[in-house]
Design an enzyme around this catalytic site. Structure first.
Site, PDB file in Angstrom:
ATOM      1  N   GLU A 178       0.864  -1.203   0.022  1.00 32.20           N
ATOM      2  CA  GLU A 178      -0.087  -0.096  -0.097  1.00 32.20           C
ATOM      3  C   GLU A 178       0.852   1.160  -0.006  1.00 32.20           C
ATOM      4  O   GLU A 178       0.624   2.117   0.859  1.00 32.20           O
ATOM      5  CB  GLU A 178      -1.134   0.034   1.188  1.00 32.20           C
ATOM      6  CG  GLU A 178      -2.249  -1.122   1.108  1.00 32.20           C
ATOM      7  CD  GLU A 178      -3.269  -0.869   2.341  1.00 32.20           C
ATOM      8  OE1 GLU A 178      -2.953  -0.023   3.085  1.00 32.20           O
ATOM      9  OE2 GLU A 178      -4.059  -1.733   2.013  1.00 32.20           O
ATOM     10  N   GLU A 214      -5.535  -8.355  -0.214  1.00 34.34           N
ATOM     11  CA  GLU A 214      -6.360  -8.013   1.055  1.00 34.34           C
ATOM     12  C   GLU A 214      -7.716  -7.734   0.758  1.00 34.34           C
ATOM     13  O   GLU A 214      -8.156  -6.758  -0.133  1.00 34.34           O
ATOM     14  CB  GLU A 214      -5.817  -6.729   1.758  1.00 34.34           C
ATOM     15  CG  GLU A 214      -4.335  -6.966   2.495  1.00 34.34           C
ATOM     16  CD  GLU A 214      -3.962  -5.742   3.246  1.00 34.34           C
ATOM     17  OE1 GLU A 214      -4.919  -5.059   3.914  1.00 34.34           O
ATOM     18  OE2 GLU A 214      -2.891  -5.455   3.188  1.00 34.34           O
TER      19      GLU A 214
END
Length: 504
Positions: free
Chosen positions: A173, A292
């Site tokens: 991320e 995720e």
């Protein structure tokens, strides 16, 4: 009463149901590791501190691959802290989750746990506070047979054979301003390309995942993917995608349609990747690692972080999942399967305690949350080729996603056994009669029909005291007649229908 129709034909295939779609995620966050998969001194722990009850549930869940050690945690992590004699390992501040990391559990312990659980490891390297050299060092320690400083160090620590990790994430991320070492798309893309090139010099057999957007709502979404892939396309095998769906606002109609958003997310990332491929004249189609995803009552997180100081393994976002949440998770799995041609890896976050299908009490039992069941049944029965289904469905209106279908479906055909499995979600508040056309698969008989229905008790949860309140129910098995059958899907339900060849 409204009804729906579904046509299934084995001629209309999407692609194989890759076992890597049934992945999970273990991060050094909350009690996922400490008190989750690892708890020395627990009555059910083995001599290495691994909780055997959690291992058994992991196997039952059907997990195929596990991503480790993060997550946001990895962007400040020094992997060297988690190897060697435990008594010599340093205690560190973890900036991601405002905790003290003891490093009692690290790479060597994770690899031992993964072998016991029967899962493939998926390692992430720190490209937040660290860079190319540290990624190479970790790869050498993990995968090189011996005869070098770091591979011999692994052998000294008790692992004679290389771990042979095949899947590697190039950071986590990195588009997020909350990330330690956050970077622009150009900064990250260049670093990820350098790391990828060098890592494949050490081990050309590995597969690499570049960081995509943290979620579809990011202001840089799509532009981030395009820029990162301009740097990395020829060097990586996957681009990541992450998403969570928050039911906290009580808008049940919208949360039940979350898979509509995931579907659009996948389609848009694929379009962006294919645009870069066209610009750079690549013939290879890049796949997505959806590493995720889950339902998450995300609005509760900041309060958890603000109300404490620096402590070890605090209880963090240990959401109690409802029957409705189980239906949503089942629908998200349907979406991942429906994109099996372009989604090659997926990991539900996380495995134990932290927004997880498995919950534990320190010193006490482990139990299955409501979301455990759709994952376990999908992992068990989604074997073979994913088929494109042709549903005709009533529709309803949502605040977040507009007009959406009541019915969502996917089918998987196992050519070896001849079995067909249909996964279906009814988002409606009333039962939905479903007519299934199986004329493309003649001579099929009904094997089973299981359902998780939330219509009568949407807020039901599984707890330590009532661990089986939300479980799949056996329903009347459908009997095809002339290649057709009709079933009644309960209100607000996730369903799995299995068919097999009629015995001679």
């Amino acid at each position: 009463m409204r009804s729906a129709q579904l046509t299934i034909d084995p001629a209309f295939s999407i692609g194989p149901a890759d076992r890597r779609l049934f992945g999970s995620f273990v991060e050094h966050m909350g009690r996922c590791v400490y008190g989750g998969i690892y708890e020395p001194g627990h009555p059910n722990a083995d001599s290495r501190g691994l909780r055997r009850d959690v291992l058994e549930l992991t196997r039952e869940l059907g997990v195929s691959v596990v991503r480790y050690p993060g997550g946001n945690f990895v962007s400040g992590y020094r992997w060297e802290d988690g190897v060697g004699p435990v008594g010599d390992r340093p205690r560190r501040l973890d900036l991601a989750w405002k905790t003290i990391e003891t490093n009692a559990f690290g790479l060597d312990e994770f690899m031992t746990w993964a072998a016991e659980a029967g899962v493939e490891p998926m390692m992430a390297v720190n490209l937040g506070t660290r860079g190319v050299q540290e990624a190479l060092d970790l790869l050498e320690y993990a995968n090189h047979p011996g005869g070098t400083a770091l591979s011999d160090l692994r052998r000294k620590h008790g692992a004679e054979d290389p771990y042979g990790v095949r899947l590697w994430c190039l950071g986590n991320e990195m588009d997020g301003p909350w990330q330690v070492g956050h970077k622009t798309a150009d900064e990250y893309g260049r670093l990820a390309a350098e790391a990828a090139r060098a890592m494949k010099m050490i081990d050309p057999s590995i597969s690499l995942v570049a960081c995509g957007s943290s979620n579809r709502r990011m202001p840089t979404f799509a532009a981030w993917e395009a820029t990162v892939l301009e740097h990395t396309y020829e060097h990586v095998d996957y681009i990541s995608a992450h998403t969570y769906y928050d039911p906290s606002d009580g808008d049940q109609a919208s949360i039940l349609a979350s898979a509509v958003d995931m579907d659009n997310f996948i389609t848009e990332v694929v379009a962006t990747a294919d645009h870069v491929a066209a610009r750079q004249r690549h013939k290879r189609k890049l796949k997505i690692s959806f590493d995720e995803w889950n339902v998450w009552y995300e609005s509760r997180l900041q309060a958890d972080l603000d109300r404490r100081g620096w402590v070890e393994a605090p209880a963090l976002i240990e959401d109690d999942f409802t029957a409705v949440d189980a239906v949503v998770v089942g629908d998200l799995l349907i979406t991942l399967l429906r994109h099996a041609d372009r989604v090659g890896v997926a990991a539900q976050a996380q495995l134990a305690n932290v927004i997880a299908p498995i919950r534990t009490r320190n010193g006490g039992p482990a139990w299955r949350q409501s979301i455990f069941h759709p994952f376990a049944l999908t992992a068990r029965y989604a074997r073979g080729t994913v088929l494109r289904t042709e549903p005709v469905s009533p529709r309803y209106e949502t605040k977040k996603y507009g007009d959406v279908p009541v019915l969502d479906t996917v089918a998987v055909h196992d050519e070896e056994t001849g079995e067909l499995t249909v996964f279906a979600v009814n988002r409606d508040q009333t039962d939905l009669p479903l007519d299934i056309d199986l004329r493309g698969l003649p001579s099929m008989s009904g094997l089973s029909f299981q359902s998780i229905a939330a219509g009568s008790d949407p807020s039901a949860t599984n707890t330590e005291a009532e661990p089986d309140r939300v479980t799949p129910r056996e329903m009347p098995t459908p009997t095809p007649d002339g290649g057709r059958c009709t079933v009644r899907l309960p209100a607000v339900s996730w369903n799995v229908l299995r068919f097999g060849p009629t015995s001679a």
